[in-house]
Design a protein around this motif. Structure first.
Motif, PDB file in Angstrom:
ATOM      1  N   ASP A  68       0.599  -1.210   0.031  1.00 34.02           N
ATOM      2  CA  ASP A  68       0.062  -0.147   0.090  1.00 34.02           C
ATOM      3  C   ASP A  68       0.960   1.179   0.049  1.00 34.02           C
ATOM      4  N   GLU A  69       1.833   1.351   0.872  1.00 38.21           N
ATOM      5  CA  GLU A  69       2.916   2.343   0.898  1.00 38.21           C
ATOM      6  C   GLU A  69       3.415   2.401  -0.483  1.00 38.21           C
ATOM      7  N   ALA A  70       4.032   1.361  -1.022  1.00 36.99           N
ATOM      8  CA  ALA A  70       4.876   1.482  -2.176  1.00 36.99           C
ATOM      9  C   ALA A  70       3.819   2.046  -3.376  1.00 36.99           C
ATOM     10  N   MET A  71       2.614   1.719  -3.396  1.00 42.99           N
ATOM     11  CA  MET A  71       1.652   2.103  -4.119  1.00 42.99           C
ATOM     12  C   MET A  71       1.451   3.511  -4.321  1.00 42.99           C
ATOM     13  N   ARG A  72       1.268   4.131  -3.069  1.00 45.61           N
ATOM     14  CA  ARG A  72       0.995   5.553  -3.091  1.00 45.61           C
ATOM     15  C   ARG A  72       2.347   6.260  -3.504  1.00 45.61           C
ATOM     16  N   PHE A  73       3.428   5.810  -3.346  1.00 42.58           N
ATOM     17  CA  PHE A  73       4.763   6.268  -3.855  1.00 42.58           C
ATOM     18  C   PHE A  73       4.662   6.212  -5.380  1.00 42.58           C
ATOM     19  N   ALA A  74       4.243   5.264  -5.868  1.00 40.10           N
ATOM     20  CA  ALA A  74       4.479   4.899  -7.186  1.00 40.10           C
ATOM     21  C   ALA A  74       3.380   6.020  -7.937  1.00 40.10           C
ATOM     22  N   GLU A  75       2.214   6.187  -7.256  1.00 46.18           N
ATOM     23  CA  GLU A  75       1.233   7.091  -7.719  1.00 46.18           C
ATOM     24  C   GLU A  75       1.629   8.485  -7.460  1.00 46.18           C
TER      25      GLU A  75
END
Length: 223
Positions: A58-65
């Motif tokens: 989830d945290e990695a996805m937010r960074f990717a976004e």
């Protein structure tokens, strides 16, 4: 004879129109098929990303976004690269938290190397992943020598007198990572610095077109 000729002319026109319509429908079907494939590939990429990143997904996805919004890159590519790097480093035995950080930084470096050397991101990613696996040829083209001799010299400069050949796979992976990040310091952040250049603008345009196709594919898959 006149009637026959008129009939033949009309028939030829009908056949020509049929071929035109058939070609148009076929092209449309192929185009929509490619959109649908884009949508399916994205689903598979998200699954790979979530499985490999685990609790940090989830945290990695937010960074990717955030990166996607700031740089205009295709988030699917970012997730594919980071998921692959995470799987690679974790497979070498690197601790999960460190592997998460390494995968994020290596993914970002892939984009910076592509920008710095004016190549496509996939090529930069392939060279980086090969170097992290112990192959030396790829990054050498970018001026980064990851031979055992260079790594040994680097280790000694950091106060590590252990032989590289006797290190565990996890230790070698972290040594390669730190060496690559230090040797590529002038290249890091290049995409952000040169985002308005024609080459990077074209990369962003292609990424946005891909995202548009994926969105259309999502619509088709629901219909």
């Amino acid at each position: 004879t006149t009637s026959s000729k008129k009939f033949t002319d009309v028939l030829a026109q009908k056949i020509s129109k049929f071929h035109t319509l058939y070609g148009a429908f076929k092209a449309a079907a192929q185009t929509m098929g490619s959109w649908f494939n884009q949508s399916n590939e994205y689903i598979e990429t998200v699954n790979l990303f979530k499985v490999t990143m685990g609790d940090a997904s989830d945290e990695a996805m937010r960074f990717a976004e955030k990166v996607s919004a700031a740089m205009g890159i295709d988030i699917a590519d970012w997730m594919q690269y980071q998921g692959t790097f995470k799987n690679l480093t974790a497979g070498f035995g690197v601790a999960t938290e460190k592997a998460n950080i390494m995968s994020q930084n290596l993914t970002q470096l892939s984009y910076d190397l592509a920008s710095f050397f004016n190549t496509d991101v996939e090529t930069a990613f392939d060279k980086l992943s090969s170097a992290m696996s112990g192959q030396v040829k790829g990054l050498r083209e970018f001026g980064i020598d990851t031979t055992v001799a260079s790594l040994q010299e680097y280790a000694l400069s950091k106060g590590i007198d252990t032989s590289v050949r006797s290190m565990s796979q996890a230790e070698k992976s972290m040594l390669r990572y730190n060496y690559i990040m230090e040797k590529s310091i002038i290249m890091q952040g290049d995409m952000a610095r040169t985002i308005i250049t024609p080459a990077n603008s074209l990369r962003i345009l292609n990424a946005q077109l891909t995202q548009m196709k994926r969105a259309l594919g999502n619509v088709i898959s629901v219909i």
